[in-house]
Every structure is written in C-alpha cells, then in structure tokens.
Design a protein around this motif. Structure first.
Motif, short mmCIF file in Angstrom:
data_model
loop_
_atom_site.label_atom_id
_atom_site.label_comp_id
_atom_site.label_asym_id
_atom_site.label_seq_id
_atom_site.Cartn_x
_atom_site.Cartn_y
_atom_site.Cartn_z
N VAL A 82 40.13 33.96 8.78
CA VAL A 82 40.84 33.19 9.80
C VAL A 82 39.99 32.02 10.28
CG1 VAL A 82 42.12 35.22 10.56
CG2 VAL A 82 39.97 34.62 11.69
N VAL A 83 40.65 31.09 10.97
CA VAL A 83 39.96 29.99 11.64
C VAL A 83 40.12 30.21 13.13
CG1 VAL A 83 39.88 27.50 12.02
CG2 VAL A 83 40.45 28.40 9.74
N THR A 84 39.01 30.32 13.85
CA THR A 84 39.08 30.53 15.29
C THR A 84 39.17 29.18 16.00
OG1 THR A 84 36.71 30.44 15.75
CG2 THR A 84 37.62 32.56 14.99
N VAL A 85 39.67 29.20 17.22
CA VAL A 85 39.76 27.97 18.00
C VAL A 85 38.38 27.40 18.25
CG1 VAL A 85 40.42 27.03 20.25
CG2 VAL A 85 41.97 28.59 19.04
N ASN A 86 37.37 28.26 18.39
CA ASN A 86 36.00 27.78 18.60
C ASN A 86 35.51 26.93 17.44
OD1 ASN A 86 35.75 28.96 21.09
ND2 ASN A 86 34.56 30.72 20.39
N GLU A 87 36.09 27.15 16.26
CA GLU A 87 35.64 26.42 15.07
C GLU A 87 36.38 25.12 14.85
OE1 GLU A 87 34.37 29.95 12.02
OE2 GLU A 87 36.51 29.85 12.54
N LEU A 88 37.38 24.82 15.66
CA LEU A 88 38.20 23.63 15.43
C LEU A 88 37.44 22.36 15.80
CD1 LEU A 88 41.70 24.71 16.78
CD2 LEU A 88 40.93 24.62 14.40
N GLU A 89 37.65 21.32 15.00
CA GLU A 89 37.13 20.00 15.32
C GLU A 89 37.93 19.42 16.50
OE1 GLU A 89 34.52 18.59 14.04
OE2 GLU A 89 34.14 20.17 12.56
N PRO A 90 37.37 18.42 17.20
CA PRO A 90 38.05 17.86 18.38
C PRO A 90 39.49 17.41 18.13
CG PRO A 90 35.78 17.11 18.30
CD PRO A 90 36.02 17.85 17.03
N ASP A 91 39.75 16.79 16.95
CA ASP A 91 41.10 16.31 16.70
C ASP A 91 42.09 17.47 16.56
OD1 ASP A 91 39.83 17.07 14.32
OD2 ASP A 91 41.14 15.80 13.11
N LEU A 92 41.65 18.57 15.99
CA LEU A 92 42.53 19.73 15.86
C LEU A 92 42.68 20.47 17.20
CD1 LEU A 92 41.54 21.15 12.37
CD2 LEU A 92 43.70 20.08 13.03
N ARG A 93 41.68 20.44 18.02
CA ARG A 93 41.82 21.03 19.36
C ARG A 93 42.86 20.24 20.17
NH1 ARG A 93 37.31 24.38 20.91
NH2 ARG A 93 37.39 23.70 23.08
N GLN A 94 42.85 18.92 20.00
CA GLN A 94 43.86 18.10 20.67
C GLN A 94 45.24 18.38 20.11
OE1 GLN A 94 43.26 16.29 23.33
NE2 GLN A 94 45.42 15.72 23.51
N GLU A 95 45.32 18.55 18.80
CA GLU A 95 46.61 18.90 18.18
C GLU A 95 47.12 20.23 18.71
OE1 GLU A 95 47.62 20.40 13.82
OE2 GLU A 95 47.43 18.21 13.86
N LEU A 96 46.22 21.18 18.90
CA LEU A 96 46.61 22.48 19.44
C LEU A 96 47.21 22.34 20.82
CD1 LEU A 96 46.62 25.58 19.17
CD2 LEU A 96 44.31 25.57 20.14
N LEU A 97 46.63 21.50 21.67
CA LEU A 97 47.16 21.27 23.01
C LEU A 97 48.55 20.65 22.96
CD1 LEU A 97 44.02 19.96 24.91
CD2 LEU A 97 45.05 22.22 25.09
N LEU A 98 48.76 19.71 22.05
CA LEU A 98 50.07 19.08 21.92
C LEU A 98 51.12 20.08 21.45
CD1 LEU A 98 49.04 15.67 20.29
CD2 LEU A 98 49.74 16.08 22.66
N LEU A 99 50.73 20.95 20.52
CA LEU A 99 51.66 21.98 20.04
C LEU A 99 51.97 22.98 21.15
CD1 LEU A 99 50.15 22.65 16.50
CD2 LEU A 99 52.31 21.49 17.02
N LEU A 100 50.96 23.33 21.95
CA LEU A 100 51.19 24.23 23.08
C LEU A 100 52.15 23.60 24.08
CD1 LEU A 100 50.66 26.69 24.85
CD2 LEU A 100 48.56 25.58 25.66
N ARG A 101 51.96 22.33 24.39
CA ARG A 101 52.86 21.63 25.31
C ARG A 101 54.29 21.64 24.78
NH1 ARG A 101 52.75 15.38 25.10
NH2 ARG A 101 53.96 16.01 23.27
N ASP A 102 54.46 21.28 23.51
CA ASP A 102 55.81 21.25 22.93
C ASP A 102 56.45 22.63 22.96
OD1 ASP A 102 55.41 18.58 22.49
OD2 ASP A 102 55.01 18.77 20.34
N HIS A 103 55.66 23.64 22.63
CA HIS A 103 56.19 25.01 22.62
C HIS A 103 56.58 25.44 24.03
CE1 HIS A 103 56.57 29.26 21.64
NE2 HIS A 103 55.74 29.52 22.64
N TYR A 104 55.73 25.19 24.99
CA TYR A 104 56.01 25.62 26.36
C TYR A 104 57.24 24.92 26.92
CZ TYR A 104 55.07 27.05 31.17
OH TYR A 104 55.18 27.60 32.42
N GLU A 105 57.36 23.64 26.67
CA GLU A 105 58.52 22.89 27.17
C GLU A 105 59.80 23.36 26.49
OE1 GLU A 105 57.58 18.78 26.66
OE2 GLU A 105 56.34 18.70 28.48
N ARG A 106 59.70 23.72 25.22
CA ARG A 106 60.89 24.15 24.47
C ARG A 106 61.44 25.46 25.00
NH1 ARG A 106 58.89 23.33 20.01
NH2 ARG A 106 58.07 25.38 19.52
#
Length: 228
Positions: A82-106
C-alpha cells in the motif's frame, strides 16, 4: 428561550441543528420552525427512536440520512503493498484534500457544507490523524481510492473513505486489513447517503455497537408550521 433547543453548525450553515429533541412539545417545534423560516433556515434533527422520529415527521420533517455505528475486529490478513498518506508527495496530498472536499460536499447535498471548511485543518493538522495507517490507491499517479484513519485511544476510527468505484475501494480495504495490527478495532460511522462507504459496511463483518441514528430535515419551504 428558544436558544436552548438549537445550535448553529458553521460547517453546515443552511440549517439549525436541534438539541434536546426528545423533550420538545408541539408548540416548541412550531416556534423553532417560525424562527428558522424568518431567517430562511431549515432545521436538522438527529434521533434514535421511532416515537421522536414520527413526532417530527408529522410536523414536516423528512429523513435525509441514516447513520450506522459499527466496529470491525482486525484479523490476520495479508494484502497487497500500500501507499500511506505519510508517503505522498505534496501535490498528491493536495489532490487528496480536493477529493475529500468533493466527497464531503457530495454526500451532504441535503444539508450543504460551508465553502469555508478548512479540509487541511480537518486532516493534516489534526493530531489524531494517522498518516501511517491512512492509505491510498494510485493509478497513473492519481489517487483512485482512499481510507483516512484517525487514532482512537488504542484502536482506530474511520474518518472518510472514497474512491472511483466500489471494487477498487473494497480492494484497498482488504489491503488495509493486511497492515493494521491484529487484535485492534476499527470504529466507524456509516451514513446511508454515502454509497461508497456503505459498500464497505456491507462487504465486511462490522458489528453494530449503538442504536441507528436517523437524520431529519425540515425546510423553510415546507409550509408546515401548523402541520399536525
């Protein structure tokens, strides 16, 4: 006097949240509806018994979601790397936040989320967030599934889980069970309008640990201030 029966949730500002619901009488509900309507707000109530649910439904409230409280006992299971969140590069951490926002709003369309929510504060700035056991699935250097885990004393609590499709998400959950310590417990709250999370609830052996909660909404357009 009405202030003791409701509160404001800044993350969902369109509606007031009712408190002490089981103690309300008809006049109190009417008064709260009148006050909410004057502010162009709705009313949200979370109830655990059918009597209170029926009382509110008779006064114009409608169910907008069901929450299941459950736990999953971790067993010995060997999953894929697996890939842990701790291992994510900054751009993917930002992508994760955008996906979380979209999911939560949906999943909160009926009780809309505030655009001012700071998702980075919710996640990365939360001292309980467990980046070592929060994992993602990557395809072509983009996140296609995620499980976000928080520490819960000596066990774990699910924050959010989402993905591009059900099979990918369930596969990631099997991988999670391959890295979590055997004997630990994962606690979770599953909302019925979150179809991806509900697929996880149905796919694994979760044990219900509390009474199911119904979330009801009265909207100021319901025209039911005297609905008996």
């Amino acid at each position: 006097m009405m202030a003791e029966f409701y509160k404001i949730n800044q993350n969902h500002p369109n509606n007031y949240v009712l408190t002490q619901v089981a103690d309300m009488d008809v006049e109190t509900v009417w008064g709260l509806q009148t006050q909410a309507a004057s502010s162009h707000k709705g009313l949200v109530a979370q109830v655990y018994d059918q009597i209170t649910q029926g009382f509110l439904e008779d006064r114009g409230f409608n169910i907008i979601g069901t929450t299941y409280f459950a736990k999953l006992n971790v067993r010995d299971y060997e999953g894929e790397p697996v890939v842990t969140v701790n291992e994510l590069e900054p751009d993917l951490r930002q992508e994760l936040l955008l996906l979380l926002r979209d999911h939560y709003e949906r999943i909160h369309r009926s009780n809309p989320a505030s655009p001012k929510i700071n998702y980075e504060k919710w996640l990365f700035d939360n001292s309980s967030f467990d980046g070592a056991y929060s994992i993602v699935r990557l395809e072509q250097q983009h996140i296609v599934a995620a499980i976000l885990i928080f520490k819960d004393k000596n066990d774990f609590k699910l924050g959010w889980t989402f993905g591009d499709d059900v099979p990918t998400l369930l596969g990631l959950w099997r991988d999670l069970l391959g890295i979590l310590p055997v004997g630990k417990v994962v606690y979770a709250e599953f909302e019925s309008n979150d179809l991806l999370a509900m697929s996880v609830y149905h796919a694994f052996i979760w044990h219900d640990i509390d009474t199911v909660q119904q979330t009801l909404l009265w909207e100021d357009t319901a025209n039911s201030l005297r609905n008996i």
